[in-house]
Enzyme design. Structure first.
Site, PDB file in Angstrom:
ATOM      1  N   TRP A 124      21.069  69.327  -0.246  1.00  0.00           N
ATOM      2  CA  TRP A 124      21.163  68.542  -1.477  1.00  0.00           C
ATOM      3  C   TRP A 124      20.404  67.235  -1.378  1.00  0.00           C
ATOM      4  O   TRP A 124      20.431  66.559  -0.344  1.00  0.00           O
ATOM      5  CB  TRP A 124      22.630  68.258  -1.773  1.00  0.00           C
ATOM      6  CG  TRP A 124      22.888  67.156  -2.756  1.00  0.00           C
ATOM      7  CD1 TRP A 124      22.890  65.813  -2.511  1.00  0.00           C
ATOM      8  CD2 TRP A 124      23.195  67.300  -4.150  1.00  0.00           C
ATOM      9  NE1 TRP A 124      23.183  65.094  -3.662  1.00  0.00           N
ATOM     10  CE2 TRP A 124      23.382  65.993  -4.682  1.00  0.00           C
ATOM     11  CE3 TRP A 124      23.337  68.395  -4.996  1.00  0.00           C
ATOM     12  CZ2 TRP A 124      23.704  65.771  -6.018  1.00  0.00           C
ATOM     13  CZ3 TRP A 124      23.661  68.166  -6.326  1.00  0.00           C
ATOM     14  CH2 TRP A 124      23.840  66.879  -6.823  1.00  0.00           C
TER      15      TRP A 124
ATOM     16  N   ASP B 297      19.667  60.373  -5.227  1.00  0.00           N
ATOM     17  CA  ASP B 297      18.865  59.162  -5.387  1.00  0.00           C
ATOM     18  C   ASP B 297      17.814  58.943  -4.291  1.00  0.00           C
ATOM     19  O   ASP B 297      18.148  58.979  -3.097  1.00  0.00           O
ATOM     20  CB  ASP B 297      19.758  57.924  -5.374  1.00  0.00           C
ATOM     21  CG  ASP B 297      20.904  58.013  -6.353  1.00  0.00           C
ATOM     22  OD1 ASP B 297      20.996  58.999  -7.092  1.00  0.00           O
ATOM     23  OD2 ASP B 297      21.713  57.079  -6.370  1.00  0.00           O
TER      24      ASP B 297
ATOM     25  N   GLN C  67      19.350  60.189  -0.757  1.00  0.00           N
ATOM     26  CA  GLN C  67      20.712  60.658  -0.582  1.00  0.00           C
ATOM     27  C   GLN C  67      20.671  62.148  -0.266  1.00  0.00           C
ATOM     28  O   GLN C  67      20.012  62.922  -0.959  1.00  0.00           O
ATOM     29  CB  GLN C  67      21.504  60.396  -1.856  1.00  0.00           C
ATOM     30  CG  GLN C  67      21.695  58.923  -2.164  1.00  0.00           C
ATOM     31  CD  GLN C  67      22.674  58.270  -1.220  1.00  0.00           C
ATOM     32  OE1 GLN C  67      23.866  58.284  -1.446  1.00  0.00           O
ATOM     33  NE2 GLN C  67      22.170  57.679  -0.152  1.00  0.00           N
TER      34      GLN C  67
ATOM     35  N   PHE D  65      25.589  55.473   1.193  1.00  0.00           N
ATOM     36  CA  PHE D  65      25.104  55.565  -0.175  1.00  0.00           C
ATOM     37  C   PHE D  65      23.763  54.827  -0.316  1.00  0.00           C
ATOM     38  O   PHE D  65      23.189  54.363   0.648  1.00  0.00           O
ATOM     39  CB  PHE D  65      26.146  55.005  -1.141  1.00  0.00           C
ATOM     40  CG  PHE D  65      27.329  55.910  -1.375  1.00  0.00           C
ATOM     41  CD1 PHE D  65      27.554  57.022  -0.587  1.00  0.00           C
ATOM     42  CD2 PHE D  65      28.229  55.644  -2.388  1.00  0.00           C
ATOM     43  CE1 PHE D  65      28.642  57.854  -0.791  1.00  0.00           C
ATOM     44  CE2 PHE D  65      29.330  56.466  -2.618  1.00  0.00           C
ATOM     45  CZ  PHE D  65      29.535  57.568  -1.811  1.00  0.00           C
ATOM     46  N   SER D  66      23.314  54.691  -1.543  1.00  0.00           N
ATOM     47  CA  SER D  66      21.940  54.251  -1.807  1.00  0.00           C
ATOM     48  C   SER D  66      21.660  52.829  -1.340  1.00  0.00           C
ATOM     49  O   SER D  66      22.559  52.009  -1.190  1.00  0.00           O
ATOM     50  CB  SER D  66      21.644  54.355  -3.305  1.00  0.00           C
ATOM     51  OG  SER D  66      21.614  55.697  -3.713  1.00  0.00           O
TER      52      SER D  66
ATOM     53  N   ARG E 155      27.510  48.497  -5.070  1.00  0.00           N
ATOM     54  CA  ARG E 155      26.621  49.415  -4.347  1.00  0.00           C
ATOM     55  C   ARG E 155      25.148  49.258  -4.733  1.00  0.00           C
ATOM     56  O   ARG E 155      24.784  48.555  -5.652  1.00  0.00           O
ATOM     57  CB  ARG E 155      27.052  50.862  -4.595  1.00  0.00           C
ATOM     58  CG  ARG E 155      27.116  51.310  -6.049  1.00  0.00           C
ATOM     59  CD  ARG E 155      27.632  52.746  -6.116  1.00  0.00           C
ATOM     60  NE  ARG E 155      27.846  53.244  -7.463  1.00  0.00           N
ATOM     61  CZ  ARG E 155      28.987  53.154  -8.129  1.00  0.00           C
ATOM     62  NH1 ARG E 155      30.023  52.538  -7.580  1.00  0.00           N
ATOM     63  NH2 ARG E 155      29.109  53.655  -9.352  1.00  0.00           N
TER      64      ARG E 155
ATOM     65  N   GLU F 122      23.997  51.351 -11.992  1.00  0.00           N
ATOM     66  CA  GLU F 122      23.651  51.805 -10.641  1.00  0.00           C
ATOM     67  C   GLU F 122      22.173  51.547 -10.358  1.00  0.00           C
ATOM     68  O   GLU F 122      21.370  51.322 -11.258  1.00  0.00           O
ATOM     69  CB  GLU F 122      23.949  53.304 -10.491  1.00  0.00           C
ATOM     70  CG  GLU F 122      25.414  53.661 -10.604  1.00  0.00           C
ATOM     71  CD  GLU F 122      25.690  55.088 -10.170  1.00  0.00           C
ATOM     72  OE1 GLU F 122      26.520  55.267  -9.266  1.00  0.00           O
ATOM     73  OE2 GLU F 122      25.066  56.009 -10.722  1.00  0.00           O
TER      74      GLU F 122
ATOM     75  N   TRP G 284      22.880  63.807 -13.541  1.00  0.00           N
ATOM     76  CA  TRP G 284      24.232  64.292 -13.257  1.00  0.00           C
ATOM     77  C   TRP G 284      24.718  65.216 -14.373  1.00  0.00           C
ATOM     78  O   TRP G 284      25.567  66.085 -14.142  1.00  0.00           O
ATOM     79  CB  TRP G 284      25.186  63.107 -13.100  1.00  0.00           C
ATOM     80  CG  TRP G 284      24.892  62.294 -11.881  1.00  0.00           C
ATOM     81  CD1 TRP G 284      24.402  61.023 -11.842  1.00  0.00           C
ATOM     82  CD2 TRP G 284      25.050  62.696 -10.512  1.00  0.00           C
ATOM     83  NE1 TRP G 284      24.244  60.602 -10.539  1.00  0.00           N
ATOM     84  CE2 TRP G 284      24.634  61.615  -9.706  1.00  0.00           C
ATOM     85  CE3 TRP G 284      25.489  63.861  -9.898  1.00  0.00           C
ATOM     86  CZ2 TRP G 284      24.664  61.667  -8.313  1.00  0.00           C
ATOM     87  CZ3 TRP G 284      25.512  63.918  -8.505  1.00  0.00           C
ATOM     88  CH2 TRP G 284      25.110  62.837  -7.726  1.00  0.00           C
TER      89      TRP G 284
END
Length: 498
Positions: A37, A40, A56, A100-101, A169, A225, A310
């Site tokens: 998978w 980002d 990611q 995470f990013s 984040r 984000e 998404w």
């Protein structure tokens, strides 16, 4: 350099399983994960003579899972070379939910610095569990990265009053002309909508809160984000990805968007020092989210994004060994208060087999289809000139048998629609989207970049861009033009030999 068991496991997994994916099962020039998978893009940076792209990554499944950082490099933004997995969830700030990013930059001593969001799970006495997000560092040489022992470098202790420690984040880092450092981090404010927080550092390791860069006040979706900030053509620019937007007159669609703000800074105002002058979507297509930019060695600002949404994740090929891809990098400029995006010029060196047709006449009874102008991996330019009675001009691509994807221009209401509904889909998710376009005299110019599993349409030299993925039969390479009413079309096609 120390490598944790978790990182070694990820590296062994990607080495073993990427061998089972044949090159023709992937896009020709869009970056995909080695296995599993991708979402980002992260850490888009120039380091030691190459562009580095992290992303990611879940190497164990084609669904979202424990977040790692995948890694690839390129010298020309077109041909990508995989590097080993860079980060795994293996320390206290990130072990439960992942890395995470974030972003990357070169330190003055030549080391490569990664800044990322760590996500850990916190269990309360009443049994509830929440994710707590912090900002963390890793330092490396372009292949191997060691997490900073002082992590986290930004936590809830560094947040202003009312800022969420749960939604905190996606740091974007840069160095100022005086040698100091800045980073902007996405955060959820007290009103449950997004804000961007600005932090400062003298050495990129010890950070403190500076101010709020921008505040949503409930206007654009909920959480923000993947923020980015840069100066372009004398203007300050913010890019970020709002979640859960309602459609509005500015052209934003429902769900997840990418938003561009063009304006200037008012550094005297601590309650949001960015002053907006223009706001608009970055991509009006079906699949585009979570942008990153880099400043190239020759001074170009180059953007890329996750060419997925998404909202459309269920649209996929059954039993595929990879999922997710990064958009073609785009050169950015500003014109008349709008972000202009063009495919990076490096793509043109891969053009071959040029074919042209001029003044092709199409109407209700004449469909243009020439096998000499077919192509599944191609760079196409269309100049459409509809007559007064013309209701629409439709370009079909990835056409084979009864299946095709399409781009439809309706000159009377000046809209452009991309559609993959007839590409052989079996998942009932979003398959078309319509955008307003500018066509003062009715004519329209389109540049369409086609890869095996995607199309990116650049309108009027980059005024508007519409991106989508599709999974039509890889052998389907037909291209045709048809119309309701009369129109003339100029067509230039290049195959891309990559």
């Amino acid at each position: 350099m120390y490598r944790s068991d978790e990182l070694l496991k990820a590296r062994i997994t990607e080495q073993l399983y990427e061998k089972k994916i044949r090159p023709e099962e992937r896009p020709a020039f869009h970056l995909t994960p080695r296995v599993g998978w991708m979402n980002d893009p992260n850490g888009f940076s120039w380091y030691q003579g190459e562009y580095h792209m992290f992303y990611q990554y879940n190497p164990y499944d084609t669904q979202w899972g424990p977040m790692h950082w995948g890694h690839a490099v390129t010298k020309d933004l077109i041909r990508w070379e995989n590097r080993p997995c860079a980060l795994a969830p293996d320390t206290f700030p990130d072990r439960e939910a992942g890395c995470f990013s974030g972003d990357a930059a070169e330190l003055p001593d030549g080391r490569h610095l990664l800044m990322y969001t760590g996500c850990r799970r916190e269990k309360h006495l009443d049994g509830t569990i929440c994710d707590v997000q912090t900002q963390n560092l890793a330092i490396g040489d372009g292949v191997d990265y060691q997490k900073y022992p002082g992590n986290p470098v930004l936590s809830e202790l560094d947040l202003p009053e009312g800022a969420s420690r749960i939604d905190f984040r996606d740091p974007k880092i840069w160095r100022e002309s005086d040698g100091s450092w800045r980073c902007v981090v996405a955060n959820r404010a007290e009103d449950e909508t997004g804000q961007l927080l600005l932090f400062t550092s003298l050495d990129a390791f010890h950070w403190s809160y500076l101010s709020k860069l921008a505040v949503n006040h409930g206007r654009f979706g909920r959480m923000w984000e993947c923020p980015d900030y840069f100066v372009l053509d004398g203007k300050s620019v913010i890019l970020m990805s709002p979640q859960d937007m309602e459609p509005d007159s500015l052209g934003f669609h429902a769900g997840n968007n990418v938003l561009c703000m063009i304006g200037h800074l008012d550094e005297e105002d601590e309650n949001g020092c960015f002053r907006e002058e223009f706001v608009h979507p970055v991509d009006d297509g079906i699949d585009f989210y979570a942008t990153q930019t880099v400043l190239s060695p020759d001074g170009r600002r180059i953007l890329t994004g996750w060419m997925q949404s998404w909202d459309t994740v269920p649209y996929r090929v059954d039993n595929a060994k990879w999922f997710g891809q990064v958009s073609l990098p785009r050169e950015l400029t500003i014109r008349d208060g709008r972000l202009i995006q063009r495919p990076v010029r490096e793509l043109e060196q891969y053009r071959t087999d040029k074919a042209e047709r001029r003044n092709v006449a199409v109407d209700d009874s004449r469909v243009f289809a020439d096998p000499a102008l077919s192509g599944r991996i191609a760079d196409l330019i269309f100049e459409i000139r509809p007559e007064e009675d013309c209701r629409e001009v439709e370009i079909r691509f990835a056409e084979g048998g009864s299946h095709y994807c399409s781009v439809t221009y309706r000159s009377q209401d000046q809209t452009l629609t991309i559609d993959r509904s007839h590409s052989g889909v079996i998942r009932d998710v979003l398959h078309s989207r319509t955008a307003k376009v500018s066509a003062a005299d009715g004519s329209l110019k389109l540049r369409m970049i086609l890869d095996r599993y995607s199309a990116e349409i650049f309108v009027n030299d980059g005024e508007t861009v519409m991106s989508m993925t599709h999974y039509a039969d890889p052998e389907a390479a037909g291209i045709s033009v048809r119309a309701r009413g009369e129109a003339a079309v100029d067509i230039t096609r290049y195959l891309l030999n990559i």
